[in-house]
Design an enzyme around this catalytic site. Structure first.
Site, PDB file in Angstrom:
ATOM      1  N   ARG A 144      29.203  43.947  61.694  1.00 23.53           N
ATOM      2  CA  ARG A 144      29.994  44.684  62.363  1.00 23.53           C
ATOM      3  C   ARG A 144      30.246  46.149  62.524  1.00 23.53           C
ATOM      4  O   ARG A 144      31.018  46.717  61.897  1.00 23.53           O
ATOM      5  CB  ARG A 144      31.462  43.945  62.567  1.00 23.53           C
ATOM      6  CG  ARG A 144      31.440  42.448  62.565  1.00 23.53           C
ATOM      7  CD  ARG A 144      32.805  41.732  62.587  1.00 23.53           C
ATOM      8  NE  ARG A 144      33.664  42.110  63.772  1.00 23.53           N
ATOM      9  CZ  ARG A 144      34.935  41.554  63.880  1.00 23.53           C
ATOM     10  NH1 ARG A 144      35.577  40.920  62.944  1.00 23.53           N
ATOM     11  NH2 ARG A 144      35.591  41.659  64.930  1.00 23.53           N
ATOM     12  N   ASP A 327      36.314  34.631  71.088  1.00 26.86           N
ATOM     13  CA  ASP A 327      37.421  34.261  70.238  1.00 26.86           C
ATOM     14  C   ASP A 327      37.734  32.793  70.664  1.00 26.86           C
ATOM     15  O   ASP A 327      38.704  32.088  69.966  1.00 26.86           O
ATOM     16  CB  ASP A 327      38.164  35.111  70.379  1.00 26.86           C
ATOM     17  CG  ASP A 327      38.154  36.340  69.871  1.00 26.86           C
ATOM     18  OD1 ASP A 327      38.676  37.447  70.086  1.00 26.86           O
ATOM     19  OD2 ASP A 327      37.164  36.698  69.290  1.00 26.86           O
TER      20      ASP A 327
HETATM   21  C1  EPZ Z   1      37.445  42.786  68.962  1.00 29.01           C
HETATM   22  O1  EPZ Z   1      36.532  42.947  67.823  1.00 29.01           O
HETATM   23  C2  EPZ Z   1      38.202  41.724  68.631  1.00 29.01           C
HETATM   24  N1  EPZ Z   1      39.260  42.184  67.376  1.00 29.01           N
HETATM   25  C3  EPZ Z   1      37.723  40.315  68.112  1.00 29.01           C
HETATM   26  O2  EPZ Z   1      38.575  39.382  68.118  1.00 29.01           O
HETATM   27  C4  EPZ Z   1      36.633  40.052  69.329  1.00 29.01           C
HETATM   28  O3  EPZ Z   1      36.135  38.927  69.026  1.00 29.01           O
HETATM   29  C5  EPZ Z   1      35.938  41.059  69.727  1.00 29.01           C
HETATM   30  O4  EPZ Z   1      36.455  42.096  70.024  1.00 29.01           O
HETATM   31  C6  EPZ Z   1      34.926  40.687  71.009  1.00 29.01           C
HETATM   32  O5  EPZ Z   1      35.781  40.412  72.160  1.00 29.01           O
HETATM   33  C7  EPZ Z   1      40.265  43.060  67.845  1.00 29.01           C
HETATM   34  O6  EPZ Z   1      40.456  43.365  69.065  1.00 29.01           O
HETATM   35  C8  EPZ Z   1      41.179  43.418  66.768  1.00 29.01           C
HETATM   36  P1  EPZ Z   1      33.062  44.295  69.556  1.00 29.01           P
HETATM   37  P2  EPZ Z   1      35.692  44.063  67.972  1.00 29.01           P
HETATM   38  O7  EPZ Z   1      33.385  45.959  69.270  1.00 29.01           O
HETATM   39  O8  EPZ Z   1      36.096  45.412  68.516  1.00 29.01           O
HETATM   40  C9  EPZ Z   1      28.739  44.954  68.080  1.00 29.01           C
HETATM   41  C10 EPZ Z   1      39.828  37.696  66.949  1.00 29.01           C
HETATM   42  O9  EPZ Z   1      39.561  36.730  66.675  1.00 29.01           O
HETATM   43  N2  EPZ Z   1      29.103  46.583  67.766  1.00 29.01           N
HETATM   44  O10 EPZ Z   1      33.640  44.137  70.906  1.00 29.01           O
HETATM   45  O11 EPZ Z   1      35.128  44.412  66.423  1.00 29.01           O
HETATM   46  C11 EPZ Z   1      29.651  44.245  67.358  1.00 29.01           C
HETATM   47  O12 EPZ Z   1      28.903  44.161  66.122  1.00 29.01           O
HETATM   48  C12 EPZ Z   1      38.721  38.788  66.887  1.00 29.01           C
HETATM   49  O13 EPZ Z   1      40.843  38.132  67.446  1.00 29.01           O
HETATM   50  C13 EPZ Z   1      28.385  47.342  67.387  1.00 29.01           C
HETATM   51  O14 EPZ Z   1      27.184  47.002  67.294  1.00 29.01           O
HETATM   52  O15 EPZ Z   1      34.424  43.463  68.712  1.00 29.01           O
HETATM   53  C14 EPZ Z   1      29.554  42.952  67.974  1.00 29.01           C
HETATM   54  O16 EPZ Z   1      28.329  42.290  67.727  1.00 29.01           O
HETATM   55  C15 EPZ Z   1      37.494  38.331  65.931  1.00 29.01           C
HETATM   56  N3  EPZ Z   1      28.557  48.723  67.311  1.00 29.01           N
HETATM   57  C16 EPZ Z   1      29.737  43.303  69.294  1.00 29.01           C
HETATM   58  O17 EPZ Z   1      29.082  44.682  69.425  1.00 29.01           O
HETATM   59  C17 EPZ Z   1      30.008  49.100  67.241  1.00 29.01           C
HETATM   60  O18 EPZ Z   1      30.319  50.417  67.275  1.00 29.01           O
HETATM   61  C18 EPZ Z   1      31.001  43.254  70.150  1.00 29.01           C
HETATM   62  O19 EPZ Z   1      31.868  43.864  69.317  1.00 29.01           O
HETATM   63  C19 EPZ Z   1      30.790  48.038  67.964  1.00 29.01           C
HETATM   64  C20 EPZ Z   1      30.406  47.078  68.136  1.00 29.01           C
END
Ligand code: EPZ
Length: 450
Positions: A144, A327
């Site tokens: 992440r 989620d």
């Molecule tokens: C948010 O996480 C939520 N958390 C997560 O909810 C949710 O699963 C996720 O969004 C997707 O909807 C909060 O809002 C606190 P992303 P986040 O940035 O922001 C990749 C729960 O159970 N990525 O949308 O961390 C990442 O690795 C939690 O409530 C990069 O590569 O998710 C992932 O594969 C779990 N580089 C994808 O993008 C970055 O800089 C989506 O991640 C950012 C993300």
């Protein structure tokens, strides 16, 4: 025992961090159909962004419909330790005056225990031109990284360095710019909005996340006097403003909590009215449940779930909103264990979000996982067993499995669940579930929230 933080006349049980304490577990006697009514609380993934955003205001703010969950307690404790005044005027309404915060550094020991603490990066950069916050914890769902967050901050004119586990960002001035994300990312979309809201000029975010909590944050910031348009689409425009005033704002209902109760009702063959929801936020969940053979009746602010026939196999792929939410992946997979036939669940967002499958296998589930794809053979029923929650949503899914199973299920490490579900076992008991919380004496552990 979790310690209690006194906030001027109100005491909130909160999740300690970095301290040893007795673990707790749920004990569930399965096989009872859920029935009756349940009220959904405020959205975790909205409020963990809106609480830090209060720092941007030049006046106090009042947040309503704030869920009593440990991620909220940690976020508020961070503000409190940084110098904000935090007062609960009732169990779900909090008045925050963050105008006393002068030092843009989030204490390492707190921030590292909650992934959403990285929203303090964007808000402190947006307010002070400087932010120093620990690298986000948690890799329970796979890699992440925060490269897109740093890409956006850099594009706005900041310099970003990482040393000794801390992300350090500073900028003389922030200037509006065009930012195109390499993938749809909720966190980076939110952090960019927080950093850009007081920048000079217009910022355009392309390939933006469209989740309900993105719109909720934009509405909150606009209620303070920000100028944000396009939230909920893949292009968000933020015209920087000089000042943001105080506001009173109600957090939207939690889409994922609602979906979790929808699946719990279906898995037990029950009949449940789920109140205080926004049906439009549930469209992808409703569509999938109907395909599985679940009845979903929509009203203005509630949905009724019932089952009057067999559950049937279905394929699911998790996608960014408005697709099926990642989620909800553990929960729908649990339901599909009880459906006739072979279902395929593909995790489209995270690398490693099937860690709960081993726990479901203990209960008799027939699931094979290859990378991001789970093949689920429906079984007639699950059997109660001792299981351990690996993360927040998987923990909720294991509770659903216990409710549907024959016999007794014990779910340990329920602190994960309490990060995002307010009064989870009380709400389930209110629907007729036989579920109690017990301490696990001596099993002390440090909490880490993702
Ligand atoms: C948010 O996480 C939520 N958390 C997560 O909810 C949710 O699963 C996720 O969004 C997707 O909807 C909060 O809002 C606190 P992303 P986040 O940035 O922001 C990749 C729960 O159970 N990525 O949308 O961390 C990442 O690795 C939690 O409530 C990069 O590569 O998710 C992932 O594969 C779990 N580089 C994808 O993008 C970055 O800089 C989506 O991640 C950012 C993300």
């Amino acid at each position: 025992m979790p310690f209690c933080m006194e906030f001027s006349g109100s005491c909130r049980q909160t999740a300690p961090w970095g301290e040893n304490f007795d673990l707790e577990k749920f004990i569930i006697k399965g096989g009872r159909k859920l029935h009756g009514e349940v009220e959904i609380s405020g959205a975790k993934n909205s409020v963990v962004a809106i609480i830090p955003a209060v720092i941007l205001s030049d006046e106090p703010c009042v947040l309503e419909n704030v869920p009593n969950i440990s991620d909220v307690s940690i976020s508020l404790r961070i503000l409190y330790e940084m110098g904000a005044n935090v007062i609960f005027t009732d169990k779900n309404t909090v008045r925050i005056d963050a105008t006393g915060i002068k030092d843009p550094i989030v204490p390492y020991e707190m921030a590292k225990h909650m992934r959403a603490s990285y929203y303090f990066l964007g808000t402190l950069l947006g307010k002070f031109g400087r932010a120093r916050v620990s690298m986000p914890g948690g890799c329970y769902l796979g890699d992440r990284p925060i490269d897109q967050h740093l890409k956006a901050f850099t594009a706005l004119g900041a310099t970003c360095t990482i040393d000794h586990g801390m992300v350090d960002i500073q900028s003389e001035n922030l200037y509006g710019t065009q930012i195109y994300f390499d993938m749809v990312t909720v966190g980076a979309t939110i952090n960019t909005m927080l950093a850009a809201v007081k920048a000079t000029g217009m910022t355009v975010i392309e390939n933006a996340a469209k989740e309900p909590h993105i719109v909720d944050l934009a509405n909150f910031l606009n209620s303070m006097g920000a100028d944000i348009t396009g939230a909920g689409t893949d292009v968000i425009k933020i015209r920087g403003v000089k000042h943001l005033k105080g506001t009173t704002y109600a957090i939207i209902p939690d889409q994922i909590e609602a979906g979790t109760f929808m699946v719990a009702a279906a898995a037990t063959g029950g009949d449940v009215l789920i109140k205080n929801v926004i049906p439009k936020h549930l469209e992808s969940i409703t569509a999938k449940l109907e395909k599985i053979g679940v009845n979903v009746e929509e009203f203005d602010e509630s949905v009724r779930i019932s089952v009057d026939g067999p559950l049937v196999k279905t394929s699911v792929k998790t996608m960014p909103h408005p697709g099926f939410p990642t989620d909800m992946q553990p929960q729908i997979s649990t339901l599909l264990c009880l459906a006739e036939g072979t279902s395929i669940v593909t995790e489209g967002i995270f690398d490693n979000r099937f860690r709960y499958v081993d726990e479901l296998r203990r209960m008799g589930a027939d699931i094979s996982v290859d990378g991001k794809v789970a093949v689920i053979e429906g079984v007639g029923h699950l059997m109660g067993a001792p299981v351990t929650a690996p993360d927040l949503r998987a923990g909720a899914a294991l509770v659903i499995a216990g409710l549907a199973a024959r016999g007794v299920t014990e779910v340990e490490d329920i602190y994960h669940i309490e990060r995002g579900y307010e009064n989870f076992e009380e709400k389930l008991r209110g629907l007729g579930a036989d579920i109690v919380k017990k301490s696990v004496p001596g099993a002390a552990v440090r909490k880490t929230a993702i």
